[in-house]
Design an enzyme around this catalytic site. Structure first.
Site, PDB file in Angstrom:
ATOM      1  N   SER A  75      26.591 -16.097 -22.628  1.00 25.74           N
ATOM      2  CA  SER A  75      26.127 -15.661 -21.311  1.00 25.74           C
ATOM      3  C   SER A  75      24.605 -15.628 -21.169  1.00 25.74           C
ATOM      4  CB  SER A  75      26.738 -14.301 -20.946  1.00 25.74           C
ATOM      5  OG  SER A  75      28.151 -14.391 -20.883  1.00 25.74           O
ATOM      6  N   GLU A 112      35.802 -21.370 -29.540  1.00 22.94           N
ATOM      7  CA  GLU A 112      36.963 -21.917 -28.817  1.00 22.94           C
ATOM      8  C   GLU A 112      37.763 -22.859 -29.714  1.00 22.94           C
ATOM      9  OE1 GLU A 112      34.586 -23.198 -25.522  1.00 22.94           O
ATOM     10  OE2 GLU A 112      34.220 -21.088 -25.052  1.00 22.94           O
ATOM     11  N   ASN A 164      26.037 -26.670 -24.155  1.00 22.17           N
ATOM     12  CA  ASN A 164      27.402 -27.050 -24.543  1.00 22.17           C
ATOM     13  C   ASN A 164      28.220 -27.141 -23.268  1.00 22.17           C
ATOM     14  OD1 ASN A 164      29.965 -27.336 -25.516  1.00 22.17           O
ATOM     15  ND2 ASN A 164      30.072 -25.316 -26.494  1.00 22.17           N
ATOM     16  N   TRP A 165      28.507 -28.371 -22.856  1.00 18.71           N
ATOM     17  CA  TRP A 165      29.186 -28.559 -21.563  1.00 18.71           C
ATOM     18  C   TRP A 165      30.691 -28.307 -21.656  1.00 18.71           C
ATOM     19  CZ3 TRP A 165      26.695 -33.523 -18.984  1.00 18.71           C
ATOM     20  CH2 TRP A 165      25.324 -33.290 -18.816  1.00 18.71           C
ATOM     21  N   LYS A 166      31.208 -28.138 -22.856  1.00 16.42           N
ATOM     22  CA  LYS A 166      32.639 -27.882 -23.043  1.00 16.42           C
ATOM     23  C   LYS A 166      33.449 -28.951 -22.285  1.00 16.42           C
ATOM     24  CE  LYS A 166      31.427 -23.110 -23.874  1.00 16.42           C
ATOM     25  NZ  LYS A 166      31.736 -21.688 -23.821  1.00 16.42           N
ATOM     26  N   HIS A 177      32.756 -23.851 -33.177  1.00 13.52           N
ATOM     27  CA  HIS A 177      32.704 -23.072 -31.940  1.00 13.52           C
ATOM     28  C   HIS A 177      33.922 -22.146 -31.857  1.00 13.52           C
ATOM     29  CE1 HIS A 177      32.572 -21.901 -27.774  1.00 13.52           C
ATOM     30  NE2 HIS A 177      31.290 -22.229 -27.808  1.00 13.52           N
ATOM     31  N   GLY A 223      26.332 -22.235 -22.419  1.00 15.54           N
ATOM     32  CA  GLY A 223      27.551 -22.802 -21.851  1.00 15.54           C
ATOM     33  C   GLY A 223      27.396 -22.973 -20.343  1.00 15.54           C
ATOM     34  N   GLY A 224      27.974 -22.039 -19.585  1.00 13.96           N
ATOM     35  CA  GLY A 224      28.028 -22.141 -18.122  1.00 13.96           C
ATOM     36  C   GLY A 224      26.704 -22.511 -17.458  1.00 13.96           C
ATOM     37  N   GLU A 243      27.177 -16.747 -31.925  1.00 10.71           N
ATOM     38  CA  GLU A 243      27.778 -16.558 -30.606  1.00 10.71           C
ATOM     39  C   GLU A 243      28.851 -15.470 -30.689  1.00 10.71           C
ATOM     40  OE1 GLU A 243      27.252 -20.349 -28.021  1.00 10.71           O
ATOM     41  OE2 GLU A 243      29.075 -20.590 -29.180  1.00 10.71           O
ATOM     42  N   GLY A 289      31.137 -16.613 -21.971  1.00  8.70           N
ATOM     43  CA  GLY A 289      31.807 -16.831 -20.683  1.00  8.70           C
ATOM     44  C   GLY A 289      32.236 -15.551 -19.995  1.00  8.70           C
TER      45      GLY A 289
END
Ligand code: 13P
Length: 249
Positions: free
Chosen positions: A212, A96, A9-11, A94, A233-234, A166, A172
């Site tokens: 993470s 966010e 997920n590149w956000k 998600h 993610g990251g 999640e 993150g």
């Protein structure tokens, strides 16, 4: 048999040129794997990503969509628009989106239904906040998130659902759920689905862990019996890290 899946997920990261560069590197370095590999670039880069990955097994998925067919929803994207550029899977729910854009269970239920009505696949995200876990309420929160958005679906819809647990406190933050915490929750999710539907539906749905995940912890988390992969993610923003995570599965 449920699928193993590793999804990035590149956000809100990577412009068009950076998207192209990362996809080229990923496609070149993709290891041999039985897992499905997916990437979710931003909306504006989806069509380009589909073209870039035409001859790759990597699937391009969307980070969100609106529940309406079309109409006066400034800034929004419909299922048909995604399908029109060859995107057949969408992430919904998600944390966010829930936290910053006030998407609640009722909106998410509409979005899930809209996607499934168009024969899209849904990667449904959910998970408790830190206070829920501290107060021991995490199982109740997860159960109600699933129930409110998914449990009025017909049994047949479940072949188009992927779940991504999640925990918000692990996203993150560098803090990962331990493999045991992930397994405990994933087993609980499967039991909750068994109770609401049956053991076959629960046994066939892929449940990913997100929060993470890195090359250093992926193998241990993916080694748990009810963890079918990860939503990253990251670490999905660097080809070598994402590839190492795919190798871990
Ligand atoms: P991080 O891997 O950066 O913690 O993000 C997880 C996530 O939110 C994936 O959807």
């Amino acid at each position: 048999m449920r699928s193993k899946i590793v999804a990035g997920n590149w956000k809100m990261n990577k412009n068009a040129a950076e998207t192209e560069a990362l996809l080229t590197e990923l496609a070149a370095k993709l290891p041999d794997t039985n897992a499905q590999v997916m990437v979710a670039p931003t909306f504006v880069n989806l069509a380009g990503a589909v073209r870039s990955l035409e001859s790759s097994v990597i699937q391009v998925i969307a980070q969100n969509m609106h529940f309406a067919e079309s109409g006066a929803y400034t800034g929004e994207i419909s299922a048909d628009m995604l399908l029109g550029i060859g995107v057949e899977t969408v992430i919904l729910g998600h944390s966010e989106r829930r936290a910053y854009f006030k998407e609640d269970d009722a909106i998410l239920a509409q979005k899930v239904k809209a996607a499934l009505d168009k024969n899209m696949k849904v990667m449904f995200c959910f998970g408790e906040e830190l206070e829920d876990r501290k107060s021991g309420n995490h199982f109740n929160v997860v159960e109600s998130q699933l129930k409110n958005a998914l449990f009025s679906l017909d049994a047949s819809a479940w072949s188009s659902i992927i779940l991504a647990y999640e925990p918000v406190w692990a996203i993150g933050t560098g803090e990962t759920a331990s493999p045991e915490q992930a397994q405990e929750m994933h087993a609980f999710i499967r039991k909750t689905i068994t109770d609401a539907y049956d053991a076959s539906i629960a046994g066939n749905v892929s449940i990913l862990y997100g929060g993470s995940v890195k090359p250093a912890n992926a193998k241990e988390i993916f080694g748990k019996p009810d963890v079918d992969g990860g939503l990253i993610g990251g670490a999905s923003l660097k080809a070598d890290d994402f590839v190492a995570i795919i190798e871990a599965i």
